[in-house]
Structures are given as structure tokens and as C-alpha cells.
Design a protein around this motif. Structure first.
Motif, short mmCIF file in Angstrom:
data_model
loop_
_atom_site.label_atom_id
_atom_site.label_comp_id
_atom_site.label_asym_id
_atom_site.label_seq_id
_atom_site.Cartn_x
_atom_site.Cartn_y
_atom_site.Cartn_z
N ASP A 144 -4.78 -6.25 -2.31
CA ASP A 144 -5.90 -5.44 -1.84
C ASP A 144 -6.75 -5.05 -3.03
O ASP A 144 -6.25 -4.61 -4.06
CB ASP A 144 -5.37 -4.19 -1.13
N ILE A 145 -8.05 -5.21 -2.89
CA ILE A 145 -8.95 -4.87 -3.99
C ILE A 145 -9.01 -3.36 -4.22
O ILE A 145 -9.27 -2.90 -5.31
CB ILE A 145 -10.36 -5.46 -3.74
N ASP A 146 -8.73 -2.58 -3.17
CA ASP A 146 -8.82 -1.13 -3.25
C ASP A 146 -7.42 -0.52 -3.24
O ASP A 146 -6.87 -0.24 -2.19
CB ASP A 146 -9.65 -0.60 -2.07
N MET A 147 -6.84 -0.35 -4.42
CA MET A 147 -5.50 0.23 -4.55
C MET A 147 -5.59 1.50 -5.38
O MET A 147 -6.49 1.65 -6.21
CB MET A 147 -4.56 -0.76 -5.26
N PRO A 148 -4.67 2.42 -5.18
CA PRO A 148 -4.68 3.64 -5.98
C PRO A 148 -4.27 3.35 -7.43
O PRO A 148 -3.44 2.49 -7.68
CB PRO A 148 -3.64 4.54 -5.29
N GLY A 149 -4.90 4.03 -8.35
CA GLY A 149 -4.54 3.86 -9.76
C GLY A 149 -5.27 2.70 -10.40
O GLY A 149 -6.19 2.88 -11.16
N GLN A 150 -4.86 1.50 -10.10
CA GLN A 150 -5.45 0.29 -10.67
C GLN A 150 -5.97 -0.58 -9.52
O GLN A 150 -5.25 -0.85 -8.57
CB GLN A 150 -4.38 -0.47 -11.46
N SER A 151 -7.20 -1.01 -9.61
CA SER A 151 -7.77 -1.81 -8.52
C SER A 151 -7.14 -3.20 -8.52
O SER A 151 -6.60 -3.67 -9.52
CB SER A 151 -9.28 -1.93 -8.67
N GLY A 152 -7.26 -3.86 -7.38
CA GLY A 152 -6.76 -5.23 -7.28
C GLY A 152 -7.46 -6.15 -8.25
O GLY A 152 -6.86 -7.07 -8.81
N ALA A 153 -8.75 -5.91 -8.49
CA ALA A 153 -9.51 -6.72 -9.44
C ALA A 153 -8.99 -6.54 -10.86
O ALA A 153 -8.97 -7.48 -11.65
CB ALA A 153 -10.99 -6.36 -9.37
N GLU A 154 -8.54 -5.33 -11.19
CA GLU A 154 -7.97 -5.08 -12.52
C GLU A 154 -6.57 -5.66 -12.65
O GLU A 154 -6.18 -6.11 -13.72
CB GLU A 154 -7.92 -3.57 -12.79
N LEU B 70 -5.39 -8.32 -10.92
CA LEU B 70 -5.40 -9.76 -10.70
C LEU B 70 -5.13 -10.59 -11.96
O LEU B 70 -4.32 -11.51 -11.92
CB LEU B 70 -6.73 -10.17 -10.05
N PRO B 71 -5.77 -10.31 -13.10
CA PRO B 71 -5.49 -11.12 -14.29
C PRO B 71 -4.02 -11.09 -14.72
O PRO B 71 -3.50 -12.09 -15.20
CB PRO B 71 -6.38 -10.49 -15.38
N GLN B 72 -3.36 -9.96 -14.52
CA GLN B 72 -1.94 -9.87 -14.86
C GLN B 72 -1.12 -10.82 -13.99
O GLN B 72 -0.20 -11.49 -14.47
CB GLN B 72 -1.43 -8.45 -14.69
N ILE B 73 -1.45 -10.88 -12.72
CA ILE B 73 -0.74 -11.78 -11.80
C ILE B 73 -0.98 -13.23 -12.20
O ILE B 73 -0.05 -14.03 -12.29
CB ILE B 73 -1.20 -11.54 -10.35
N ILE B 74 -2.23 -13.59 -12.42
CA ILE B 74 -2.59 -14.97 -12.75
C ILE B 74 -1.93 -15.40 -14.06
O ILE B 74 -1.44 -16.53 -14.17
CB ILE B 74 -4.12 -15.12 -12.82
#
Length: 66
Positions: free
Chosen positions: A8-18, A20-24
Motif C-alpha cells: 500500500d502506498i499509504d502506510m503509517p510511518g513509512q510510505s509504500g513508495a519509501e 519499495l526500494p528496500q523490497i526491490i
């Protein structure tokens, strides 16, 4: 096999966009499907450059399965 994960792009604390690079960077065999309520064409195009796909919220189970 490529694994698919929802983010989800809208998460508490850290956004999904922020996040995402960690996951990738950590999981190369994961395709990320971003959940968003942003229907703006420019934003959607930007998402498509980074994630495997996206779904507009609210999203139903049937849409996720497809």
C-alpha cells in the motif's frame, strides 16, 4: 518462480513508495503490486515504471486474484 506482493502506498510511518526500494534491493524475485488511491495519470505512469502493476483502492479480493 516470481512471487507477487501487495504494497500500500499509504502506510503509517513509512510510505509504500519509501519502502519499495528496500523490497526491490533485497528480494529480486518479487513483483510488487502497489495499492493506491491516486488515479492521476502522471502518478500511475510513474508507478508503472517501478512496480509490476498497481490497483486503485478500494480494491476487492476478485481484483487482486486476477
Amino acid at each position: 518462480a516470481l512471487r507477487r506482493r501487495l504494497l500500500d502506498i499509504d502506510m503509517p510511518g513509512q510510505s509504500g513508495a519509501e519502502f519499495l526500494p528496500q523490497i526491490i534491493n533485497q528480494y529480486h524475485d518479487v513483483a510488487v503490486i502497489m495499492l493506491t488511491d491516486i488515479a492521476d495519470f502522471v502518478a500511475v505512469q510513474a508507478l508503472r515504471e517501478v512496480v509490476s502493476d498497481y490497483a486503485l483502492k478500494p480494491v476487492g479480493l476478485a481484483e487482486i486474484i486476477i
